[in-house]
Design a protein around this motif. Structure first.
Motif, PDB file in Angstrom:
ATOM      1  N   SER A  98     -15.034 -19.612 -19.915  1.00 56.23           N
ATOM      2  CA  SER A  98     -15.463 -18.115 -20.004  1.00 56.23           C
ATOM      3  C   SER A  98     -14.665 -16.526 -19.988  1.00 56.23           C
ATOM      4  O   SER A  98     -13.680 -16.847 -20.266  1.00 56.23           O
ATOM      5  N   SER A  99     -15.380 -16.313 -20.968  1.00 60.16           N
ATOM      6  CA  SER A  99     -15.292 -14.665 -21.139  1.00 60.16           C
ATOM      7  C   SER A  99     -16.647 -14.264 -21.496  1.00 60.16           C
ATOM      8  O   SER A  99     -17.433 -14.103 -21.855  1.00 60.16           O
ATOM      9  N   GLY A 100     -16.013 -12.300 -21.082  1.00 55.75           N
ATOM     10  CA  GLY A 100     -16.821 -11.575 -21.037  1.00 55.75           C
ATOM     11  C   GLY A 100     -18.158 -11.287 -20.337  1.00 55.75           C
ATOM     12  O   GLY A 100     -17.971 -12.064 -19.415  1.00 55.75           O
ATOM     13  N   ASN A 101     -19.172 -11.155 -21.068  1.00 55.64           N
ATOM     14  CA  ASN A 101     -20.496 -11.650 -20.307  1.00 55.64           C
ATOM     15  C   ASN A 101     -21.147 -12.865 -20.790  1.00 55.64           C
ATOM     16  O   ASN A 101     -21.868 -13.414 -20.980  1.00 55.64           O
ATOM     17  N   LYS A 102     -19.736 -13.938 -21.100  1.00 55.68           N
ATOM     18  CA  LYS A 102     -20.640 -15.258 -21.182  1.00 55.68           C
ATOM     19  C   LYS A 102     -19.606 -16.525 -20.544  1.00 55.68           C
ATOM     20  O   LYS A 102     -18.806 -17.149 -20.349  1.00 55.68           O
ATOM     21  N   PRO A 103     -20.127 -16.348 -19.422  1.00 61.20           N
ATOM     22  CA  PRO A 103     -20.108 -17.613 -18.224  1.00 61.20           C
ATOM     23  C   PRO A 103     -20.839 -18.715 -18.393  1.00 61.20           C
ATOM     24  O   PRO A 103     -21.461 -19.032 -19.181  1.00 61.20           O
ATOM     25  N   VAL A 104     -19.378 -20.027 -18.027  1.00 65.21           N
ATOM     26  CA  VAL A 104     -19.704 -21.082 -18.880  1.00 65.21           C
ATOM     27  C   VAL A 104     -19.151 -22.063 -17.130  1.00 65.21           C
ATOM     28  O   VAL A 104     -18.308 -22.454 -16.644  1.00 65.21           O
ATOM     29  N   TRP A 315      -3.061 -12.225 -10.285  1.00 68.83           N
ATOM     30  CA  TRP A 315      -4.081 -13.282  -9.961  1.00 68.83           C
ATOM     31  C   TRP A 315      -4.572 -12.872  -8.889  1.00 68.83           C
ATOM     32  O   TRP A 315      -4.064 -13.081  -7.516  1.00 68.83           O
ATOM     33  N   CYS A 316      -6.099 -12.328  -9.058  1.00 68.19           N
ATOM     34  CA  CYS A 316      -6.882 -12.529  -7.302  1.00 68.19           C
ATOM     35  C   CYS A 316      -8.245 -13.686  -7.328  1.00 68.19           C
ATOM     36  O   CYS A 316      -8.953 -13.311  -8.344  1.00 68.19           O
ATOM     37  N   ARG A 317      -8.144 -14.206  -6.383  1.00 79.17           N
ATOM     38  CA  ARG A 317      -9.289 -15.017  -6.454  1.00 79.17           C
ATOM     39  C   ARG A 317     -10.428 -14.257  -6.390  1.00 79.17           C
ATOM     40  O   ARG A 317     -12.039 -15.132  -7.116  1.00 79.17           O
ATOM     41  N   SER A 318     -10.846 -13.061  -6.243  1.00 74.63           N
ATOM     42  CA  SER A 318     -11.936 -12.576  -6.352  1.00 74.63           C
ATOM     43  C   SER A 318     -12.522 -11.947  -7.935  1.00 74.63           C
ATOM     44  O   SER A 318     -13.640 -11.454  -8.000  1.00 74.63           O
ATOM     45  N   TYR A 319     -11.576 -12.494  -8.439  1.00 70.43           N
ATOM     46  CA  TYR A 319     -11.848 -12.361  -9.868  1.00 70.43           C
ATOM     47  C   TYR A 319     -12.663 -13.463 -10.075  1.00 70.43           C
ATOM     48  O   TYR A 319     -13.831 -13.182 -11.395  1.00 70.43           O
ATOM     49  N   ASN A 320     -12.541 -14.450  -9.788  1.00 66.86           N
ATOM     50  CA  ASN A 320     -13.389 -14.923 -10.125  1.00 66.86           C
ATOM     51  C   ASN A 320     -14.925 -15.104  -9.733  1.00 66.86           C
ATOM     52  O   ASN A 320     -16.216 -15.789 -10.394  1.00 66.86           O
ATOM     53  N   TYR A 321     -15.216 -14.484  -8.544  1.00 62.77           N
ATOM     54  CA  TYR A 321     -16.774 -14.344  -7.902  1.00 62.77           C
ATOM     55  C   TYR A 321     -17.246 -13.348  -9.227  1.00 62.77           C
ATOM     56  O   TYR A 321     -18.134 -12.931  -9.371  1.00 62.77           O
ATOM     57  N   LEU A 322     -16.714 -12.307  -9.917  1.00 62.46           N
ATOM     58  CA  LEU A 322     -17.423 -11.612 -11.263  1.00 62.46           C
ATOM     59  C   LEU A 322     -18.860 -12.479 -11.821  1.00 62.46           C
ATOM     60  O   LEU A 322     -19.769 -11.686 -12.794  1.00 62.46           O
ATOM     61  N   TYR A 323     -18.007 -14.234 -12.253  1.00 69.10           N
ATOM     62  CA  TYR A 323     -18.761 -14.687 -13.175  1.00 69.10           C
ATOM     63  C   TYR A 323     -19.804 -15.093 -12.564  1.00 69.10           C
ATOM     64  O   TYR A 323     -22.030 -14.694 -13.454  1.00 69.10           O
TER      65      TYR A 323
END
Length: 464
Positions: A98-104, A315-323
């Motif tokens: 996943s990158s930018g606005n393209k969650p996979v 790295w923080c787990r909350s970053y995962n939630y962005l997608y």
């Protein structure tokens, strides 16, 4: 009046309109989905003003034979989609691709849908894609939420009669620790008075559950001592000076206040969801300490998250939630999910602006009342969770005065200790409590393989 309202509801069940769609493909997932995926809305409340949105995934093993589970994510106000992609569902974000606005998406090999049919419900109203046609409909509480969940279930099963005979389990984590037992009580009472359709309720499942907020949070001091986060001397002093009351201490008790400040100095900057992971304050570095903050259990604000991953630091787990924000707010995605246009300005993983009345301060009376019903109960806690420590959950379970059927012992996955478990009995009622070694708040997000093994064994009536 109550009997008449039940008659009206029965009539509504017969004339209800349910919107549902089978989803074959999803943006971010390559090819057809390898499981049956349905989304839809079901009305609840007066004149169906409240429209509850759900995701339903049939069991990947045997939909006809496997249990039906209703999953409620906590908060209150956290979308069921969070439980689906970050905890127990068949899809998860592929962070490497996943990158930018393209969650996979990629498939979750430890999805609970491998052994159960699961309804992921956006509840209470205002959560996820659920909405109300009137502003009054957004005024909800613990008990109103439970009533609407029960109404949803009855209507859903009327529209999906092939699942009426499947064993039914109500499940959830975090703040849903309060809502689930109330829902179970609603179902039990409804079955006893002959509500239609009868629900084949077998039990319930709770993860890292909020039960009695004051006592749950009070257990943080003991937990901190057991985990060597505070010294034995500070623990004994705090216990003595505060007389065991750490959340609502006497403000004139200077010795207690000083001890609590020392405790806060020790634990206030830890990541409460998992003490082993870095704490990334997205609002303010000010420590919460012992104070209760429901927002700390969800702790992600999209406007801050959008910039955070670009900054240097851990790295923080909350970053995962962005997608999840990027994906669920995409118009193409909403069209694919058959979201009704104009019903949501913006999707939030956790809606912090609910008009919500916390009118059940302690869910323990519901647990006590349900003992005589003969249900099966599974309660699990990640042992690295400081938000709702396992020792507090242990304490209220012990207060039920059940008979120990199988005493404290390790349980294993792949030959390794996955946690510890104890089993209780009372006539036909059974309760299994399990810790998940290394798990946080909530456990399946941190230890998916172990939690899947735990659930699979428990549903099959095996010892963990």
């Amino acid at each position: 009046m109550k009997i008449w309202s039940h008659v009206i509801l029965s009539l509504n069940l017969l004339t209800m309109v349910v919107t549902q769609s089978i989803i074959k493909t999803l943006p971010g997932f390559q090819g057809d989905l390898p499981f049956t995926f349905e989304t839809g809305y079901i009305g609840a409340g007066d004149l169906d003003d409240v429209q509850l949105f759900y995701y339903f995934i049939e069991s990947e093993r045997s939909p006809k034979d496997d249990p039906l589970m209703l999953w409620l994510t906590g908060g209150p106000g956290c979308s069921a989609f969070s439980g689906l992609v970050y905890e127990i569902g068949p899809l998860q974000f592929d962070y490497a691709k996943s990158s930018g606005n393209k969650p996979v998406f990629t498939l979750n090999p430890y999805s609970w849908t491998k052994v159960a049919n699961i309804i992921f419900l956006d509840s209470p109203v205002g959560t996820g894609f659920s909405y109300s046609n009137t502003w009054q409909g957004y005024n909800v509480s613990d008990t109103i939420t439970a009533e609407q969940v029960y109404e949803f279930l009855r209507k859903w099963l009327m529209d999906h009669p092939k699942f009426l005979t499947n064993p039914l389990y109500i499940a959830g984590d975090s703040y849903s620790g309060k809502i689930v037992p109330i829902v179970v009580q609603e179902i039990s009472d409804g079955n006893e008075v002959g509500h239609q359709p009868p629900l084949n309720l077998k039990g319930y499942v709770l993860g890292n559950p909020v039960t009695d907020e004051a006592k749950d949070l009070n257990s943080r001091v003991l937990y901190a001592q057991l985990k060597a986060l505070i010294s034995d001397e500070l623990y004994e002093s705090t216990k003595l000076n505060c007389m065991g009351e750490y959340i609502h201490p006497d403000p004139s008790n200077a010795l207690c206040i000083k001890d609590l400040q020392n405790v806060t100095d020790c634990i206030g900057r830890l990541y409460t969801a998992n003490i082993l992971e870095p704490n990334c304050a997205v609002i303010s570095p000010k420590p919460m300490g012992l104070k209760w903050d429901r927002g700390a259990l969800v702790n992600d604000y999209v406007d801050v998250l959008l910039s955070t991953p670009n900054l240097p630091g851990p790295w923080c787990r909350s970053y995962n939630y962005l997608y999840s924000y990027i994906w669920a707010n995409d118009k193409t995605v909403q069209e694919a999910l058959y979201i009704r246009e104009g019903t949501k300005e913006e999707w939030d993983r956790c809606n912090k602006s609910l008009s919500y009345l916390y009118n059940v301060l302690n869910a323990l009376p519901y647990h006590r009342n349900l003992i005589k019903k003969g249900y099966r109960v599974l309660i699990y806690s990640g042992d690295q969770d400081l938000a709702i420590p396992y020792v507090g959950t242990q304490a209220w379970i012990k207060s039920l005065n059940l008979t120990i059927d199988s005493d404290w012992a390790p349980w294993f996955v792949d030959g390794q200790v996955a946690g510890y478990t104890v089993e209780y009995k009372y006539n036909k009622y059974s309760l299994t409590f399990a810790t998940v070694k290394g798990g946080g708040h909530t456990a399946p997000e941190y230890k998916p393989k172990e939690c899947f093994a735990m659930l699979e064994r428990w549903l099959a009536y095996y010892a963990l």
